[in-house]
Design a protein around this motif. Structure first.
Motif, short mmCIF file in Angstrom:
data_model
loop_
_atom_site.label_atom_id
_atom_site.label_comp_id
_atom_site.label_asym_id
_atom_site.label_seq_id
_atom_site.Cartn_x
_atom_site.Cartn_y
_atom_site.Cartn_z
N ARG A 148 23.70 96.46 19.15
CA ARG A 148 22.98 95.18 19.13
C ARG A 148 21.57 95.41 18.59
O ARG A 148 20.87 96.34 19.01
N GLY A 152 17.94 93.77 18.34
CA GLY A 152 17.05 92.76 18.92
C GLY A 152 15.71 92.75 18.21
O GLY A 152 15.13 93.79 17.93
N GLU A 178 11.84 90.83 18.25
CA GLU A 178 10.89 89.99 18.97
C GLU A 178 9.62 89.82 18.15
O GLU A 178 9.16 90.76 17.49
N SER A 228 12.51 85.40 19.82
CA SER A 228 13.40 86.57 19.80
C SER A 228 14.72 86.17 19.17
O SER A 228 15.12 85.00 19.21
N GLN A 269 18.78 88.06 18.30
CA GLN A 269 19.67 89.21 18.48
C GLN A 269 20.89 89.08 17.58
O GLN A 269 21.31 87.98 17.24
N HIS A 270 21.42 90.23 17.23
CA HIS A 270 22.68 90.26 16.48
C HIS A 270 23.50 91.43 16.99
O HIS A 270 23.01 92.55 17.12
N SER A 271 24.76 91.16 17.30
CA SER A 271 25.65 92.20 17.81
C SER A 271 26.68 92.55 16.75
O SER A 271 27.21 91.68 16.04
#
Length: 297
Positions: A24, A26, A28, A6, A8-10
């Motif tokens: 955000r 996400g 997977e 996984s 993520q980037h905010s």
């Protein structure tokens, strides 16, 4: 092989990356074993255009497996709500009156409806086009690392089973000569008994020759030297492939089938309980290997 990754980037409004507020992304990737590469995607509408690029990336990096890619965009609602202007509220009231004039049973707007309608034109959506490729590359690298760790665990297990099979083959090797010698002695004893009962009716040389011929035929019938030699050869090749690595799943599967064939032959030729036990123990170990080999690329 199975694997999970996984990334993520905010993005925040303060940085100017997300006009609609903090958000955000996400991503997977889940993978389970499969004979072929089977890709499936569950993407929100905002990211649907990136599916071809994601498919190209995964096809280039993976060879086998049932792979599912999921992505989701979460937006912090506390940053997206804005105070409706007087003009917006007046416009909504006017529209509501018009609708209810034609549809008297229509319900009135709720606070949630007003906030949703007023925030719907707050600005352009976040442009994830520059973020998705890098995020996907990060997730794929993590997936490959995860599968590599599982591959190391499976390799250690298979090498342990190979060692146990070698030990069983070592136990089986001296059993056949001992059994042949025991049977030879039994045939000679039967020959002597026959000579004593026959009182010369049968020539001693012919009777002894017949007894030795039966002993020889028995030795040939139960001889498992070839099976043990081929078993050792297959184990050597398995060990070599496991240490070499790479795309070896199909070759391992073939060798496991050959191991099972030799263990079956060993059992069918068995003339002692000990050799039967060894054959059964071998088949148990080989079956354990077969189940795990299905998970190796």
């Amino acid at each position: 092989m199975t694997g999970y990754a996984s990334a993520q980037h905010s993005a925040s409004a303060e940085g100017g990356q997300a006009p609609e507020g903090n958000s955000r992304l996400g991503l997977e990737i889940r993978a389970v074993n499969s004979r072929f590469l089977d890709l499936s995607f569950r993407l929100p509408d905002e990211l649907r255009a990136h599916e071809p690029a994601l498919r190209t990336l995964l096809t280039a990096r993976l060879k086998r497996g049932k792979v599912e890619v999921r992505a989701a965009i979460d937006v912090d609602a506390s940053h997206t709500l804005s105070t409706p202007s007087s003009a917006q509220l007046q416009r909504l009231v006017g529209l509501q009156d018009t609708v209810q004039a034609w549809l008297p049973k229509a319900r009135e707007l709720s606070v949630a409806d007003v906030l949703r309608l007023c925030s719907g034109s707050s600005g352009p959506a976040t442009d994830w086009s520059a973020i998705v490729p890098a995020l996907a590359e990060q997730a794929v690298e993590e997936l490959l690392a995860s599968r590599e760790r599982e591959g190391k665990r499976l390799t250690d297990m298979l090498l342990d089973r190979i060692s146990q099979l070698r030990e069983l083959a070592k136990q089986a090797a001296p059993l056949v000569p001992q059994l042949v010698e025991q049977q030879r002695q039994k045939f000679l004893e039967r020959w002597k008994d026959a000579m004593a009962l026959g009182e010369g009716a049968v020539a001693p040389e012919a009777a002894q020759e017949r007894a030795l011929a039966e002993a020889t035929a028995f030795a040939i019938r139960i001889d498992v030297a070839e099976e043990i030699t081929r078993l050792a050869s297959h184990l050597d090749e398995l060990e070599r492939l496991l240490k070499k690595g790479g795309d070896i799943g199909k070759r391992l599967d073939f060798l496991i089938q050959e191991l099972h064939r030799e263990a079956n032959t060993l059992g069918s030729k068995s003339a002692t309980l000990e050799l039967t036990r060894i054959s059964v123990d071998m088949k148990v170990l080989i079956e354990q290997m077969r189940e795990q080999v299905q998970n190796i690329e």
